[in-house]
Design a protein around this motif. Structure first.
Motif, mmCIF file in Angstrom:
data_model
loop_
_atom_site.group_PDB
_atom_site.id
_atom_site.type_symbol
_atom_site.label_atom_id
_atom_site.label_comp_id
_atom_site.label_asym_id
_atom_site.label_seq_id
_atom_site.Cartn_x
_atom_site.Cartn_y
_atom_site.Cartn_z
ATOM 1 N N SER A 1 8.671 -0.391 1.773
ATOM 2 C CA SER A 1 8.066 -0.992 0.593
ATOM 3 C C SER A 1 6.558 -0.770 0.575
ATOM 4 O O SER A 1 5.896 -0.802 1.615
ATOM 5 C CB SER A 1 8.371 -2.492 0.570
ATOM 6 N N ARG A 2 6.035 -0.562 -0.615
ATOM 7 C CA ARG A 2 4.588 -0.433 -0.777
ATOM 8 C C ARG A 2 3.936 -1.800 -0.626
ATOM 9 O O ARG A 2 4.564 -2.831 -0.810
ATOM 10 C CB ARG A 2 4.245 0.103 -2.181
ATOM 11 N N THR A 3 2.671 -1.771 -0.322
ATOM 12 C CA THR A 3 1.896 -3.007 -0.306
ATOM 13 C C THR A 3 1.431 -3.297 -1.731
ATOM 14 O O THR A 3 1.470 -2.415 -2.599
ATOM 15 C CB THR A 3 0.666 -2.881 0.604
ATOM 16 N N LEU A 4 0.979 -4.511 -1.957
ATOM 17 C CA LEU A 4 0.458 -4.864 -3.274
ATOM 18 C C LEU A 4 -0.757 -4.004 -3.618
ATOM 19 O O LEU A 4 -0.950 -3.619 -4.776
ATOM 20 C CB LEU A 4 0.110 -6.356 -3.322
ATOM 21 N N LEU A 5 -1.539 -3.671 -2.618
ATOM 22 C CA LEU A 5 -2.690 -2.798 -2.835
ATOM 23 C C LEU A 5 -2.234 -1.396 -3.274
ATOM 24 O O LEU A 5 -2.850 -0.778 -4.150
ATOM 25 C CB LEU A 5 -3.537 -2.715 -1.555
ATOM 26 N N GLN A 6 -1.172 -0.893 -2.695
ATOM 27 C CA GLN A 6 -0.648 0.415 -3.105
ATOM 28 C C GLN A 6 -0.090 0.377 -4.527
ATOM 29 O O GLN A 6 -0.225 1.340 -5.275
ATOM 30 C CB GLN A 6 0.429 0.881 -2.125
#
Length: 190
Positions: free
Chosen positions: A85-90
């Protein structure tokens, strides 16, 4: 036509698209992604119809696309479908790059021709699309949408004889289906 009488002609294409997404999803996607497919198809169809009819995409519909994508991420289903999963920043990076790319096109065209070539609704749709497809797939989406728009202009020109210089193209009507198509293909071939 009985169905269209009860739910209205504006809602009928959205219902048809979401049912089609459900059927396709049932055959090819896991449960959580079927639900996302239905939601995204409904939103993209609504955007297509809005832009086709009024040359505008509502902020509400674009916001729904973004909120649904981020909510899915928060509950553990990254809309992009990557293995990790991507981070919120990504996700913020993806939305900024995809919306920003269209904003750059808009600014460049305005400086070149003195006319707004893309509306802000198209740019917001591009940003919301980044949440769903990531920046890596956005060039393919823009290519498909632009090809669709060019074929539309070609067909209209062949039918009517010319394309008036000031006539606007409902670009989000081509961008929205391309977003769903790219998202779906990414799910199937991940």
């Amino acid at each position: 036509m009985l169905l269209s009488k009860h739910i209205g002609p504006d809602l009928l294409p959205v219902v048809v698209a979401t049912v089609a997404a459900l059927v396709v999803g049932l055959a090819t996607l896991e449960a959580a992604r079927i639900f996302l497919s239905v939601l995204l198809a409904g939103c993209m169809t609504a955007i297509t119809l809005q832009d086709w009819r009024s040359l505008r995409v509502s902020d509400f519909t674009n916001a729904m696309v973004a909120v649904i994508g981020i909510t899915a991420w928060f509950v553990g289903v990254d809309p992009v479908g990557v293995a990790t999963s991507r981070t919120l920043l990504q996700i913020a990076r993806d939305a900024t790059l995809t919306g920003g790319a269209l904003l750059l096109v808009r600014e460049f065209y305005f400086r070149l021709r003195g006319v707004e070539g893309l509306g802000l609704g198209d740019i917001k749709l591009g940003a919301a699309a980044g949440i769903w497809i990531g920046w890596e797939n956005f060039a393919l989406v823009v290519f498909c949408a632009t090809l669709g728009a060019l074929l539309f202009v070609l067909g209209s020109t062949m039918k009517h004889g010319h394309w008036p210089a000031g006539r606007r193209i409902p670009y989000a009507s081509f961008l929205a289906p391309a977003v769903w198509g790219a998202w779906y293909l990414a799910q199937v071939f991940r």
